[in-house]
Design a protein around this motif. Structure first.
Motif, PDB file in Angstrom:
ATOM      1  N   ALA A 219       0.283  -1.142  -0.177  1.00 15.65           N
ATOM      2  CA  ALA A 219      -0.287   0.305   0.164  1.00 15.65           C
ATOM      3  C   ALA A 219       0.497   1.317   0.634  1.00 15.65           C
ATOM      4  O   ALA A 219       0.512   2.686  -0.551  1.00 15.65           O
ATOM      5  CB  ALA A 219      -1.073  -0.044   1.498  1.00 15.65           C
ATOM      6  N   GLY A 220       2.138   1.488   0.714  1.00 14.99           N
ATOM      7  CA  GLY A 220       2.989   2.287   0.408  1.00 14.99           C
ATOM      8  C   GLY A 220       3.767   2.243  -0.788  1.00 14.99           C
ATOM      9  O   GLY A 220       3.295   4.053  -0.841  1.00 14.99           O
ATOM     10  N   ALA A 221       3.609   2.087  -1.773  1.00 12.47           N
ATOM     11  CA  ALA A 221       4.254   1.969  -2.753  1.00 12.47           C
ATOM     12  C   ALA A 221       2.960   2.787  -4.047  1.00 12.47           C
ATOM     13  O   ALA A 221       3.195   3.761  -4.631  1.00 12.47           O
ATOM     14  CB  ALA A 221       4.347   1.050  -3.631  1.00 12.47           C
TER      15      ALA A 221
ATOM     16  N   PRO B 198       2.569   9.711  -4.815  1.00 14.31           N
ATOM     17  CA  PRO B 198       2.399  10.447  -5.353  1.00 14.31           C
ATOM     18  C   PRO B 198       2.516  11.316  -6.767  1.00 14.31           C
ATOM     19  O   PRO B 198       1.978  10.971  -7.319  1.00 14.31           O
ATOM     20  CB  PRO B 198       3.119  12.563  -5.123  1.00 14.31           C
ATOM     21  CG  PRO B 198       3.653  12.391  -3.912  1.00 14.31           C
ATOM     22  CD  PRO B 198       4.485  11.081  -3.960  1.00 14.31           C
ATOM     23  N   VAL B 199       4.228  10.342  -7.177  1.00 13.59           N
ATOM     24  CA  VAL B 199       4.193  10.178  -8.897  1.00 13.59           C
ATOM     25  C   VAL B 199       3.156   9.146  -9.381  1.00 13.59           C
ATOM     26  O   VAL B 199       2.436   9.039  -9.888  1.00 13.59           O
ATOM     27  CB  VAL B 199       5.978   9.765  -9.039  1.00 13.59           C
ATOM     28  CG1 VAL B 199       5.926   9.086 -10.549  1.00 13.59           C
ATOM     29  CG2 VAL B 199       6.734  10.969  -8.358  1.00 13.59           C
ATOM     30  N   VAL B 200       3.200   7.639  -8.223  1.00 15.20           N
ATOM     31  CA  VAL B 200       1.994   6.968  -8.679  1.00 15.20           C
ATOM     32  C   VAL B 200       0.857   7.379  -9.057  1.00 15.20           C
ATOM     33  O   VAL B 200       0.067   7.353  -9.621  1.00 15.20           O
ATOM     34  CB  VAL B 200       2.488   5.694  -7.878  1.00 15.20           C
ATOM     35  CG1 VAL B 200       1.340   4.946  -7.763  1.00 15.20           C
ATOM     36  CG2 VAL B 200       3.494   4.893  -7.655  1.00 15.20           C
ATOM     37  N   LYS B 201       0.073   7.820  -7.895  1.00 14.06           N
ATOM     38  CA  LYS B 201      -0.935   8.789  -7.914  1.00 14.06           C
ATOM     39  C   LYS B 201      -1.814   9.423  -9.001  1.00 14.06           C
ATOM     40  O   LYS B 201      -2.410   9.367  -9.898  1.00 14.06           O
ATOM     41  CB  LYS B 201      -1.733   9.513  -7.010  1.00 14.06           C
ATOM     42  CG  LYS B 201      -2.189   8.241  -5.235  1.00 14.06           C
ATOM     43  CD  LYS B 201      -2.361   9.364  -4.078  1.00 14.06           C
ATOM     44  CE  LYS B 201      -2.408   8.477  -2.984  1.00 14.06           C
ATOM     45  NZ  LYS B 201      -3.047   9.496  -2.263  1.00 14.06           N
TER      46      LYS B 201
END
Length: 102
Positions: free
Chosen positions: A26-28, A32-35
């Protein structure tokens, strides 16, 4: 028989991709970049699919009634028309151009 093998391999592959997605920590996913990537990727894929379906015929570039309908839809979007109106404009313009050009 080859078709059934392809179907089975595809089903296993889809299941594996889904399983890998569930195993991502979940941390990955909270970065912000992943979102941002997750928000923009579907839009980019849909735009690419729309462009390919509108302007390509095999390996050649075509400009026909579909391109005119897409342009009309873009104008309707710029004028902030509701989504169903945008679709209706694209359909009516495309059909009209096809009727006029044969």
């Amino acid at each position: 028989m080859n078709i059934w093998i392809a179907i089975a391999v595809t089903a296993v592959g889809c299941y594996a991709v889904k399983l890998i997605g569930l195993l991502v920590p979940a941390g990955a996913l909270e970065r912000p970049v992943v979102k941002r990537l997750a928000a923009l990727l579907p839009v980019a894929l849909l735009a690419a699919l729309t462009a390919q379906q509108t302007f390509a015929d095999g390996r050649t570039l075509i400009l026909d009634a579909k391109a005119v309908g897409l342009a009309a839809a873009a104008v309707a979007l710029v004028l902030r028309a509701p989504f169903l109106v945008v679709i209706a404009v694209a359909v009516v313009v495309t059909a009209g151009v096809r009727a006029l050009t044969g």
